[in-house]
Each structure stands twice: as structure tokens, then as C-alpha cells.
Design a protein around this motif. Structure first.
Motif, PDB file in Angstrom:
ATOM      1  N   ASN A  84     -15.455   2.273   1.003  1.00  0.00           N
ATOM      2  CA  ASN A  84     -14.997   3.411   0.223  1.00  0.00           C
ATOM      3  C   ASN A  84     -13.545   3.157  -0.136  1.00  0.00           C
ATOM      4  OD1 ASN A  84     -17.395   4.922   0.298  1.00  0.00           O
ATOM      5  ND2 ASN A  84     -16.909   5.638   2.343  1.00  0.00           N
ATOM      6  N   ILE A  85     -13.273   3.037  -1.443  1.00  0.00           N
ATOM      7  CA  ILE A  85     -11.924   2.682  -1.859  1.00  0.00           C
ATOM      8  C   ILE A  85     -11.265   3.808  -2.649  1.00  0.00           C
ATOM      9  CG2 ILE A  85     -12.491   0.227  -1.901  1.00  0.00           C
ATOM     10  CD1 ILE A  85     -12.369   0.429  -5.021  1.00  0.00           C
ATOM     11  N   GLY A  86      -9.954   3.844  -2.547  1.00  0.00           N
ATOM     12  CA  GLY A  86      -9.117   4.706  -3.369  1.00  0.00           C
ATOM     13  C   GLY A  86      -8.063   3.814  -3.996  1.00  0.00           C
ATOM     14  N   THR A  87      -7.811   4.002  -5.283  1.00  0.00           N
ATOM     15  CA  THR A  87      -6.808   3.179  -5.953  1.00  0.00           C
ATOM     16  C   THR A  87      -5.857   4.053  -6.764  1.00  0.00           C
ATOM     17  OG1 THR A  87      -7.970   2.747  -8.043  1.00  0.00           O
ATOM     18  CG2 THR A  87      -8.507   1.324  -6.188  1.00  0.00           C
ATOM     19  N   VAL A  88      -4.608   3.635  -6.795  1.00  0.00           N
ATOM     20  CA  VAL A  88      -3.610   4.260  -7.654  1.00  0.00           C
ATOM     21  C   VAL A  88      -2.957   3.165  -8.473  1.00  0.00           C
ATOM     22  CG1 VAL A  88      -3.202   6.284  -6.205  1.00  0.00           C
ATOM     23  CG2 VAL A  88      -1.885   4.204  -5.797  1.00  0.00           C
ATOM     24  N   PHE A  89      -2.395   3.547  -9.605  1.00  0.00           N
ATOM     25  CA  PHE A  89      -1.919   2.551 -10.567  1.00  0.00           C
ATOM     26  C   PHE A  89      -3.091   1.612 -10.839  1.00  0.00           C
ATOM     27  CE2 PHE A  89       1.546   3.487  -7.495  1.00  0.00           C
ATOM     28  CZ  PHE A  89       2.275   4.357  -8.282  1.00  0.00           C
ATOM     29  N   SER A  90      -4.245   2.214 -11.038  1.00  0.00           N
ATOM     30  CA  SER A  90      -5.531   1.509 -11.038  1.00  0.00           C
ATOM     31  C   SER A  90      -5.723   0.551 -12.206  1.00  0.00           C
ATOM     32  CB  SER A  90      -6.674   2.527 -11.042  1.00  0.00           C
ATOM     33  OG  SER A  90      -6.547   3.399  -9.952  1.00  0.00           O
ATOM     34  N   GLY A  91      -5.036   0.815 -13.307  1.00  0.00           N
ATOM     35  CA  GLY A  91      -5.241  -0.039 -14.471  1.00  0.00           C
ATOM     36  C   GLY A  91      -6.709  -0.057 -14.848  1.00  0.00           C
ATOM     37  N   ILE A  92      -7.168  -1.202 -15.326  1.00  0.00           N
ATOM     38  CA  ILE A  92      -8.574  -1.290 -15.725  1.00  0.00           C
ATOM     39  C   ILE A  92      -9.465  -1.809 -14.604  1.00  0.00           C
ATOM     40  CG2 ILE A  92      -8.056  -1.470 -18.174  1.00  0.00           C
ATOM     41  CD1 ILE A  92      -8.567  -4.508 -17.920  1.00  0.00           C
TER      42      ILE A  92
END
Length: 110
Positions: free
Chosen positions: A4-12
Motif C-alpha cells: 500500500n503506497i502513498g506518494t506526494v510530488f507524484s508526477g506521472i
């Protein structure tokens, strides 16, 4: 088992692409980026609901996702520090976003 991932500044979704190339299964729990075209691309390529997409890291309340994330990633904007940019560092609003990343690390942690 899926990560289970969370990303910020995720871009594409470069990180997500890396997971796919390594054949690692994952669920996107939340993602965040402030560019509307990036969002369109991200939604075209990854399974995420509108309610779990954030246009502004400052508005992302990490407490909502506490104990739901296995891996949290993000690369804060480099323009403030890069030799290609103006190198204003923390005097540039984008440079201050690193503190938002740290805030989320603290909120997501156990």
C-alpha cells in the motif's frame, strides 16, 4: 501481498513504474501533485479514486492514512536547490515543501 503506497510530488508515476518493472504488486492509497495535466496522466495510468488524489500537499491530512501505508515516497521540488534553478533554497516557497513531506512522515508513522 500488495504494498500500500502513498506518494506526494507524484508526477506521472515514476515510482509506480519502478514497482511495475520489478513486478511488485501495489495499491495506490493516495497521491498528490499540483499539475492538472499530471493528474490526467496519472489517472489514465493508475487505479486511484478522486477522493484520494490531492492537488496541494498542504491540504493532505496524513492522519487519515495512518497505519494504512506500507511505503510513503516523494521527491520535493528541486528547483529551489538545483544549479539549473535560481538556488533560493528555503527562500523559495517550493523549497519549503520539504517540511510538508516531513510533516506527513510524522503523521503516517506509528
Amino acid at each position: 501481498m500488495k504494498l500500500n503506497i502513498g506518494t506526494v510530488f507524484s508526477g506521472i508515476g515514476a515510482f509506480e513504474q519502478a514497482l511495475e518493472k520489478m513486478n511488485l504488486a501495489y495499491n495506490v492509497i493516495f497521491a498528490c501533485d499540483n499539475d492538472k495535466y499530471v493528474k490526467q496522466s496519472y489517472f489514465a495510468n493508475y487505479d486511484i479514486s478522486e477522493e484520494n488524489w490531492y492537488n496541494d500537499i498542504i491540504q493532505l491530512n496524513g492522519s487519515k492514512y495512518k497505519n494504512k501505508i506500507d511505503l510513503f515516497v516523494g521527491g520535493s521540488p528541486c528547483q529551489s536547490f538545483s544549479s539549473i534553478g535560481f538556488q533560493k533554497g528555503l527562500d523559495d516557497d517550493r523549497g519549503l515543501l520539504i517540511f510538508e513531506f516531513i510533516r506527513l512522515v510524522n503523521r503516517l508513522g506509528t
